[in-house]
Motif scaffolding. Structure first.
Motif, PDB file in Angstrom:
ATOM      1  N   ILE A 199       0.867  -1.179   0.000  1.00  0.00           N
ATOM      2  CA  ILE A 199       0.000   0.000   0.000  1.00  0.00           C
ATOM      3  C   ILE A 199       0.902   1.226   0.000  1.00  0.00           C
ATOM      4  CG2 ILE A 199      -1.852   1.234   1.185  1.00  0.00           C
ATOM      5  CD1 ILE A 199      -2.804  -1.502   0.456  1.00  0.00           C
ATOM      6  N   SER A 200       0.913   1.930  -1.140  1.00  0.00           N
ATOM      7  CA  SER A 200       1.834   3.059  -1.299  1.00  0.00           C
ATOM      8  C   SER A 200       1.204   4.397  -0.984  1.00  0.00           C
ATOM      9  CB  SER A 200       2.352   3.123  -2.738  1.00  0.00           C
ATOM     10  OG  SER A 200       2.704   1.871  -3.210  1.00  0.00           O
ATOM     11  N   GLY A 201      -0.113   4.432  -0.752  1.00  0.00           N
ATOM     12  CA  GLY A 201      -0.725   5.720  -0.446  1.00  0.00           C
ATOM     13  C   GLY A 201      -2.214   5.736  -0.712  1.00  0.00           C
ATOM     14  N   LEU A 202      -2.720   6.941  -0.910  1.00  0.00           N
ATOM     15  CA  LEU A 202      -4.160   7.140  -1.100  1.00  0.00           C
ATOM     16  C   LEU A 202      -4.436   7.873  -2.405  1.00  0.00           C
ATOM     17  CD1 LEU A 202      -5.218   8.453   2.467  1.00  0.00           C
ATOM     18  CD2 LEU A 202      -5.141   6.072   1.665  1.00  0.00           C
ATOM     19  N   MET A 203      -5.628   7.656  -2.927  1.00  0.00           N
ATOM     20  CA  MET A 203      -6.080   8.385  -4.120  1.00  0.00           C
ATOM     21  C   MET A 203      -7.466   8.964  -3.851  1.00  0.00           C
ATOM     22  SD  MET A 203      -8.271   8.247  -6.978  1.00  0.00           S
ATOM     23  CE  MET A 203      -8.461   7.028  -8.267  1.00  0.00           C
ATOM     24  N   GLY A 204      -7.717  10.156  -4.365  1.00  0.00           N
ATOM     25  CA  GLY A 204      -9.047  10.728  -4.214  1.00  0.00           C
ATOM     26  C   GLY A 204      -9.409  11.639  -5.373  1.00  0.00           C
ATOM     27  N   MET A 205     -10.697  11.776  -5.582  1.00  0.00           N
ATOM     28  CA  MET A 205     -11.218  12.675  -6.620  1.00  0.00           C
ATOM     29  C   MET A 205     -12.157  13.679  -5.973  1.00  0.00           C
ATOM     30  SD  MET A 205     -12.163  10.636 -10.096  1.00  0.00           S
ATOM     31  CE  MET A 205     -12.112   8.999  -9.411  1.00  0.00           C
ATOM     32  N   ALA A 206     -11.908  14.951  -6.234  1.00  0.00           N
ATOM     33  CA  ALA A 206     -12.751  15.995  -5.658  1.00  0.00           C
ATOM     34  C   ALA A 206     -14.057  16.106  -6.434  1.00  0.00           C
ATOM     35  CB  ALA A 206     -12.016  17.334  -5.676  1.00  0.00           C
ATOM     36  N   THR A 207     -15.014  16.791  -5.845  1.00  0.00           N
ATOM     37  CA  THR A 207     -16.276  17.065  -6.525  1.00  0.00           C
ATOM     38  C   THR A 207     -16.010  17.835  -7.818  1.00  0.00           C
ATOM     39  OG1 THR A 207     -17.361  17.225  -4.376  1.00  0.00           O
ATOM     40  CG2 THR A 207     -18.551  18.144  -6.249  1.00  0.00           C
ATOM     41  N   ASN A 208     -16.729  17.479  -8.861  1.00  0.00           N
ATOM     42  CA  ASN A 208     -16.607  18.168 -10.139  1.00  0.00           C
ATOM     43  C   ASN A 208     -17.419  19.459 -10.094  1.00  0.00           C
ATOM     44  OD1 ASN A 208     -16.271  18.852 -12.784  1.00  0.00           O
ATOM     45  ND2 ASN A 208     -17.474  17.152 -13.617  1.00  0.00           N
ATOM     46  N   THR A 209     -16.774  20.544  -9.675  1.00  0.00           N
ATOM     47  CA  THR A 209     -17.480  21.819  -9.496  1.00  0.00           C
ATOM     48  C   THR A 209     -16.537  22.985  -9.767  1.00  0.00           C
ATOM     49  OG1 THR A 209     -18.479  23.277  -7.819  1.00  0.00           O
ATOM     50  CG2 THR A 209     -16.927  21.668  -7.006  1.00  0.00           C
ATOM     51  N   SER A 210     -17.095  24.136 -10.115  1.00  0.00           N
ATOM     52  CA  SER A 210     -16.261  25.320 -10.320  1.00  0.00           C
ATOM     53  C   SER A 210     -15.972  26.023  -8.988  1.00  0.00           C
ATOM     54  CB  SER A 210     -16.953  26.281 -11.289  1.00  0.00           C
ATOM     55  OG  SER A 210     -18.233  26.593 -10.789  1.00  0.00           O
ATOM     56  N   ASP A 211     -16.550  25.533  -7.917  1.00  0.00           N
ATOM     57  CA  ASP A 211     -16.337  26.093  -6.578  1.00  0.00           C
ATOM     58  C   ASP A 211     -14.960  25.640  -6.065  1.00  0.00           C
ATOM     59  OD1 ASP A 211     -16.324  26.796  -3.922  1.00  0.00           O
ATOM     60  OD2 ASP A 211     -18.305  25.966  -3.471  1.00  0.00           O
ATOM     61  N   THR A 212     -13.937  26.443  -6.343  1.00  0.00           N
ATOM     62  CA  THR A 212     -12.562  26.029  -6.031  1.00  0.00           C
ATOM     63  C   THR A 212     -12.337  25.910  -4.527  1.00  0.00           C
ATOM     64  OG1 THR A 212     -11.833  28.327  -6.163  1.00  0.00           O
ATOM     65  CG2 THR A 212     -11.555  26.993  -8.129  1.00  0.00           C
ATOM     66  N   GLU A 213     -13.070  26.681  -3.749  1.00  0.00           N
ATOM     67  CA  GLU A 213     -12.922  26.595  -2.293  1.00  0.00           C
ATOM     68  C   GLU A 213     -13.355  25.208  -1.793  1.00  0.00           C
ATOM     69  OE1 GLU A 213     -11.496  27.480   1.155  1.00  0.00           O
ATOM     70  OE2 GLU A 213     -11.182  28.713  -0.630  1.00  0.00           O
ATOM     71  N   LYS A 214     -14.441  24.724  -2.364  1.00  0.00           N
ATOM     72  CA  LYS A 214     -14.949  23.395  -1.994  1.00  0.00           C
ATOM     73  C   LYS A 214     -13.933  22.300  -2.368  1.00  0.00           C
ATOM     74  CE  LYS A 214     -18.952  20.383  -2.658  1.00  0.00           C
ATOM     75  NZ  LYS A 214     -19.074  20.168  -1.213  1.00  0.00           N
ATOM     76  N   VAL A 215     -13.399  22.419  -3.582  1.00  0.00           N
ATOM     77  CA  VAL A 215     -12.403  21.451  -4.056  1.00  0.00           C
ATOM     78  C   VAL A 215     -11.200  21.450  -3.115  1.00  0.00           C
ATOM     79  CG1 VAL A 215     -10.779  20.960  -5.942  1.00  0.00           C
ATOM     80  CG2 VAL A 215     -13.145  21.571  -6.469  1.00  0.00           C
TER      81      VAL A 215
ATOM     82  N   GLN B  75     -11.086  22.345   0.049  1.00  0.00           N
ATOM     83  CA  GLN B  75     -11.424  21.727   1.344  1.00  0.00           C
ATOM     84  C   GLN B  75     -11.387  20.202   1.259  1.00  0.00           C
ATOM     85  OE1 GLN B  75     -11.326  23.354   4.060  1.00  0.00           O
ATOM     86  NE2 GLN B  75     -11.139  25.245   2.889  1.00  0.00           N
ATOM     87  N   GLU B  76     -11.849  19.666   0.132  1.00  0.00           N
ATOM     88  CA  GLU B  76     -11.850  18.203  -0.025  1.00  0.00           C
ATOM     89  C   GLU B  76     -10.425  17.653  -0.120  1.00  0.00           C
ATOM     90  OE1 GLU B  76     -16.247  17.914  -2.181  1.00  0.00           O
ATOM     91  OE2 GLU B  76     -14.450  17.577  -3.385  1.00  0.00           O
ATOM     92  N   PHE B  77      -9.573  18.351  -0.887  1.00  0.00           N
ATOM     93  CA  PHE B  77      -8.176  17.915  -0.997  1.00  0.00           C
ATOM     94  C   PHE B  77      -7.458  18.031   0.350  1.00  0.00           C
ATOM     95  CE2 PHE B  77      -7.990  18.928  -5.828  1.00  0.00           C
ATOM     96  CZ  PHE B  77      -8.323  17.628  -6.136  1.00  0.00           C
ATOM     97  N   LEU B  78      -7.729  19.116   1.067  1.00  0.00           N
ATOM     98  CA  LEU B  78      -7.080  19.286   2.377  1.00  0.00           C
ATOM     99  C   LEU B  78      -7.517  18.200   3.355  1.00  0.00           C
ATOM    100  CD1 LEU B  78      -7.096  23.170   2.902  1.00  0.00           C
ATOM    101  CD2 LEU B  78      -5.113  21.692   2.483  1.00  0.00           C
ATOM    102  N   ALA B  79      -8.788  17.821   3.278  1.00  0.00           N
ATOM    103  CA  ALA B  79      -9.294  16.755   4.149  1.00  0.00           C
ATOM    104  C   ALA B  79      -8.581  15.434   3.837  1.00  0.00           C
ATOM    105  CB  ALA B  79     -10.804  16.604   3.978  1.00  0.00           C
ATOM    106  N   LEU B  80      -8.350  15.177   2.554  1.00  0.00           N
ATOM    107  CA  LEU B  80      -7.657  13.941   2.175  1.00  0.00           C
ATOM    108  C   LEU B  80      -6.196  13.971   2.625  1.00  0.00           C
ATOM    109  CD1 LEU B  80      -7.724  11.187   0.795  1.00  0.00           C
ATOM    110  CD2 LEU B  80      -7.266  12.317  -1.384  1.00  0.00           C
ATOM    111  N   LYS B  81      -5.568  15.127   2.482  1.00  0.00           N
ATOM    112  CA  LYS B  81      -4.167  15.276   2.933  1.00  0.00           C
ATOM    113  C   LYS B  81      -4.072  15.046   4.440  1.00  0.00           C
ATOM    114  CE  LYS B  81       0.189  16.854   2.698  1.00  0.00           C
ATOM    115  NZ  LYS B  81       0.811  16.486   3.982  1.00  0.00           N
ATOM    116  N   GLN B  82      -5.042  15.547   5.167  1.00  0.00           N
ATOM    117  CA  GLN B  82      -5.049  15.386   6.618  1.00  0.00           C
ATOM    118  C   GLN B  82      -5.213  13.909   7.004  1.00  0.00           C
ATOM    119  OE1 GLN B  82      -8.031  17.793   8.510  1.00  0.00           O
ATOM    120  NE2 GLN B  82      -7.146  17.550  10.537  1.00  0.00           N
TER     121      GLN B  82
ATOM    122  N   CYS C 173      -2.241  21.613  -2.118  1.00  0.00           N
ATOM    123  CA  CYS C 173      -2.722  20.894  -0.928  1.00  0.00           C
ATOM    124  C   CYS C 173      -1.862  19.676  -0.595  1.00  0.00           C
ATOM    125  CB  CYS C 173      -4.176  20.464  -1.126  1.00  0.00           C
ATOM    126  SG  CYS C 173      -5.327  21.837  -1.268  1.00  0.00           S
ATOM    127  N   GLY C 174      -0.759  19.488  -1.316  1.00  0.00           N
ATOM    128  CA  GLY C 174       0.161  18.411  -0.944  1.00  0.00           C
ATOM    129  C   GLY C 174       0.100  17.152  -1.784  1.00  0.00           C
TER     130      GLY C 174
END
Ligand SMILES: *Cc1c(COP(=O)(O)O)cnc(C)c1O
Length: 225
Positions: free
Chosen positions: A149-165, A167-174, A207-208
């Motif tokens: 297991i080398s790590g994690l993968m995630g996909m953010a919500t498909n939206t133009s709301d960059t703040e939301k994107v 927050q999702e990436f930061l949550a995954l990094k955390q 976001c890392g």
């Protein structure tokens, strides 16, 4: 320079000094496009379908590192097990067991990322945080000697709301940092955080992210897939 070479050069420039791997997502695109990217120095390519990836890999140079980024069915693991470099889309223990079995047959260790569900859209794919803790605390994982297991993968919500994107990436990094501190297992080597696509990879890098998966920005828009 071809368009593809120019696009790669532009994205690599934006990555800049950061230590992030660019995976060129070539799904639905012809071999000639992959060859153009290869000539420009690109070596990491990603596909989302087993058959397409296997056919392409047979016609292309052997030093290409192939990434599976799409949903993977257990009965298809055997086709990619001999050559796949990294599977980004592992979403169940049953799939991990199937990968381990085929990796054993091929006498190799297969690198996997656990896909985490971070987007707002409901999807059946990916672990949530609780499921991840459960998997990493259980005894099943440490018995799988032919996977890493080398790590994690995630996909953010498909939206133009960059703040939301963001927050999702930061949550995954955390979550990534947290499980890195919390769990030590022989086959756990959490070094890769795969997040960011054509529309959001710059946010992901901020976001890392350590690995971005970029398709249309390199090869142009797709008609399907
Ligand atoms: C298609 C795909 C990408 C690339 O998408 P673009 O928006 O074209 O960059 C990245 N990740 C996954 C899992 C994909 O299926």
């Amino acid at each position: 320079m071809s368009n593809i070479a120019e696009n790669l050069s532009h994205i690599n420039h934006l990555i800049g000094e950061r230590k992030a791997t660019l995976v060129a997502i070539s799904k639905t695109k012809p071999i000639s496009d992959i060859e153009a990217a290869y000539r420009a120095g690109q070596r990491h390519f990603g596909e989302n379908k087993v058959q397409e990836m296997t056919e392409k890999s047979e016609h292309l140079p052997k030093d290409i590192k192939w990434h599976m980024v799409g949903h993977l069915q257990r009965n298809k693991v055997k086709y990619i097990a001999p050559y796949v470099h990294l599977i980004h889309s592992v979403d169940s223990l049953r799939l991990l067991k199937a990968i381990n079995k085929e990796a054993t047959k091929n006498n190799r260790v297969i690198n996997c990322l656990l896909q985490v569900h971070i987007a707002e859209e409901s999807t059946k794919f990916g672990f949530d945080a609780e499921e991840l803790y459960e998997l990493l605390s259980g005894t099943d994982l440490s018995n799988l000697e032919h996977i890493k297991i080398s790590g994690l993968m995630g996909m953010a919500t498909n939206t133009s709301d960059t703040e939301k994107v963001k927050q999702e990436f930061l949550a995954l990094k955390q979550l990534f940092d947290e499980i890195r501190e919390r769990y030590t297992l022989p086959n756990l080597d959490l070094s890769e955080l795969s997040m960011g696509m054509s529309g959001d990879f710059e946010i992901a890098l901020d976001c890392g992210s350590s690995m971005i998966r970029v398709g249309s920005l390199i090869f142009g828009a797709r008609n399907y897939g």
